[in-house]
Design a protein around this motif. Sequence first.
Motif, PDB file in Angstrom:
ATOM      1  N   GLU A   1     -45.688  18.472   5.757  1.00  0.00           N
ATOM      2  CA  GLU A   1     -46.861  19.314   5.988  1.00  0.00           C
ATOM      3  C   GLU A   1     -47.824  19.265   4.805  1.00  0.00           C
ATOM      4  O   GLU A   1     -48.338  20.281   4.335  1.00  0.00           O
ATOM      5  CB  GLU A   1     -46.429  20.758   6.306  1.00  0.00           C
ATOM      6  CG  GLU A   1     -45.592  20.841   7.566  1.00  0.00           C
ATOM      7  CD  GLU A   1     -45.107  22.245   7.877  1.00  0.00           C
ATOM      8  OE1 GLU A   1     -45.435  23.186   7.133  1.00  0.00           O
ATOM      9  OE2 GLU A   1     -44.388  22.394   8.885  1.00  0.00           O
ATOM     10  N   CYS A   2     -48.042  18.070   4.320  1.00  0.00           N
ATOM     11  CA  CYS A   2     -48.951  17.844   3.195  1.00  0.00           C
ATOM     12  C   CYS A   2     -50.380  17.690   3.702  1.00  0.00           C
ATOM     13  O   CYS A   2     -50.604  17.307   4.847  1.00  0.00           O
ATOM     14  CB  CYS A   2     -48.595  16.550   2.462  1.00  0.00           C
ATOM     15  SG  CYS A   2     -47.000  16.560   1.671  1.00  0.00           S
TER      16      CYS A   2
ATOM     17  N   MET B   1     -46.649   5.946   4.413  1.00  0.00           N
ATOM     18  CA  MET B   1     -46.179   6.313   5.744  1.00  0.00           C
ATOM     19  C   MET B   1     -46.692   7.704   6.105  1.00  0.00           C
ATOM     20  O   MET B   1     -46.272   8.701   5.515  1.00  0.00           O
ATOM     21  CB  MET B   1     -44.655   6.258   5.786  1.00  0.00           C
ATOM     22  CG  MET B   1     -44.127   4.839   5.589  1.00  0.00           C
ATOM     23  SD  MET B   1     -42.325   4.721   5.625  1.00  0.00           S
ATOM     24  CE  MET B   1     -41.914   5.394   4.028  1.00  0.00           C
ATOM     25  N   LEU B   2     -47.577   7.760   7.045  1.00  0.00           N
ATOM     26  CA  LEU B   2     -48.198   9.016   7.471  1.00  0.00           C
ATOM     27  C   LEU B   2     -47.165  10.025   7.958  1.00  0.00           C
ATOM     28  O   LEU B   2     -47.333  11.232   7.779  1.00  0.00           O
ATOM     29  CB  LEU B   2     -49.242   8.730   8.555  1.00  0.00           C
ATOM     30  CG  LEU B   2     -50.127   9.886   8.971  1.00  0.00           C
ATOM     31  CD1 LEU B   2     -50.850  10.492   7.768  1.00  0.00           C
ATOM     32  CD2 LEU B   2     -51.141   9.420  10.007  1.00  0.00           C
TER      33      LEU B   2
END
Length: 139
Positions: free
Chosen positions: A28-29, A20-21
């Motif tokens: 904040e990856c 899941m984006l």
Amino acid sequence: EEVGIPQPSNGSKLVVTTRMLDVCRYLECREVKMPTLAEQDAWSLFLEKVSGDVFKNESLLPIAKSIVAQCAGLPLAIVTVASSMKGIRNVHEWRNALNELSGRVKGVTGLDETVLQQLQFSYDHLKDEIVKHCFLCCA
């Protein structure tokens, strides 16, 4: 380096895996897309992990291939399912595993049904209650 862990590292790193984006954006990856395994690669990984002479009974092959298909090319799912089936030669247990993975789960918002089924299968096949508790804590 490709997945964001440079050498030498200046401390601890956390690798988050998700389909899941929104999770990546929320945390904040740095996003690194990892494709799922191709059908043949998925089958090879499954065979490597289930190992042994399990498939001397050729009637297990089509069931095993269907099980691999249910894992949708996800390496962790393939390894987990194959490991739980390692050494099992009973065709009924293989069919039962396929039925468990094929069952439809409803009512979980935002979670891919396939992933949830694989997690449930993994949990259900853990033998040790302490390990099950650890699994739930991590989940």
